[in-house]
Design an enzyme around this catalytic site. Sequence first.
Site, short mmCIF file in Angstrom:
data_model
loop_
_atom_site.label_atom_id
_atom_site.label_comp_id
_atom_site.label_asym_id
_atom_site.label_seq_id
_atom_site.Cartn_x
_atom_site.Cartn_y
_atom_site.Cartn_z
N ASN A 121 -14.25 -11.02 63.14
CA ASN A 121 -13.04 -10.33 63.59
C ASN A 121 -12.25 -11.33 64.43
OD1 ASN A 121 -11.15 -8.68 64.73
ND2 ASN A 121 -12.61 -7.27 65.69
N ARG A 154 -12.66 -8.64 59.14
CA ARG A 154 -11.85 -7.49 59.52
C ARG A 154 -10.38 -7.93 59.53
NH1 ARG A 154 -10.64 -5.10 65.35
NH2 ARG A 154 -9.49 -3.29 64.67
N HIS A 175 -8.22 1.86 62.89
CA HIS A 175 -9.62 2.27 63.18
C HIS A 175 -10.29 2.83 61.92
CE1 HIS A 175 -8.48 3.05 67.69
NE2 HIS A 175 -9.02 1.85 67.55
N ARG A 184 -2.02 1.57 76.31
CA ARG A 184 -0.91 1.99 75.44
C ARG A 184 -0.52 3.43 75.76
NH1 ARG A 184 -4.14 0.39 70.44
NH2 ARG A 184 -3.99 -1.88 70.39
N GLU A 233 -18.51 -0.30 63.53
CA GLU A 233 -17.50 -0.83 62.62
C GLU A 233 -18.03 -2.06 61.87
OE1 GLU A 233 -14.80 -0.47 66.13
OE2 GLU A 233 -13.26 -0.40 64.59
#
Length: 395
Positions: free
Chosen positions: A10, A87, A176, A237, A381
């Site tokens: 990633n 990813r 996600h 956020r 993940e």
Amino acid sequence: MSARHILVINCGSSSIKFALIREDREDTLLSGIAERLGSAESELRWQSGEQQHSLKIPHAGHRQALEQLLPQVQQHADGKLSGIGHRVVHGGEHFTAAHLLDAAALAAIRSVSALAPLHNPACLQGIEAALGLYPELPQVAVFDTAFHQSMPAQAFRYAVPEQIYREHGVRRYGFHGSSHRFVGRRAAELSGLPVNDSSWLVAHLGNGCSTCAIVNGQSRDTSMGLTPLEGVVMGTRSGDVDPGLHLYLGRKLGWSLQEIDNLLNKQSGLLGLSGLSNDMRTLEQARSEGHAGATLAIDVFCYRLAKSLAAMSCALPRLDGLIFTGGIGENSPLIRSQTVAHLPLLNLAIDPQANARSVGGQFGEIQAGNHPRILVIPTNEERQIALDTLALLPD
Ligand code: AMP
């Protein structure tokens, strides 16, 4: 055939997170991060079992960091690395599933980079470095957005003119995806339901947070949109705000779009509301000591999350259960109970003891009595990316 090993990568612009997964094992053989790449402080840190290691790699870029890392990986994989899963944040409408990396796939990832100008170029740097080092090894791109490509138009279209969608790709994509997909499948398995006849609400609550409606193993709606900024309140956020805010702040303060974007992505959410921290542990502690900002941040977080879950329920034919996952979802009884308290109209209710027990990466079934399931499911993940990679390896 002996068990296959997949390295999951990633990449950020100055970091590479990695995990080595063996197909027949749930745990991670080796995991770590190369950080501050391109600077004098570049460092590689990894752990296997209880052992922690680190190596200074001054001025290393992505390729040099991977060069340092790969011998460790091969050693832990008994020299039998079968593939690499990358990813990739944004696959646009081009990628509806994971894809073997070849020249055409690289060009397609590049072509959707305008949708994720910070993330996709960083992913591409890592992919190109890994392909350069291991040209013979099958490598696969797994997209955060791909799982959500099954959303119907009524969920993914924004109410803006058709041309803005057709010519500029302005629509809901969602993110996600690997996490939502992983926990949706796991929930069906753990509940003894067929994946293709099951119906779930998911709250993925980490530093980034999103909700998802999963029907028969497919995403039918999700809270994040064109970018990961839309939806529920997150660490830094804002989630949803009135789009008129941009014009208002621009006029009132003379701020540029860049400054407003920075405000909404980096200084808002739990951090902005609390004036204290983006970390839920810190906020829970401060709340227990009476900190007003932390209390407000948690109240807004839970109410907005419940509102989003109620909205997602419009995409479900029935409710087989609500799933909590991610660092907050897996570890915070307070956030789970305060969120579920807003959802009596979905007939959801929590068992306080089961809720309190389900922390620290444990699976838990935490609903009260005969109410619909509420499941705490640790996400993975990296494992989902490894599984998607394995599925595309040549025989
Ligand atoms: P993630 O991005 O999935 O690693 O999740 C990070 C978030 O999980 C941060 O806001 C952490 O504060 C939160 N988190 C981790 N452990 C706990 C805990 N025990 N209680 C509350 N929040 C937690």
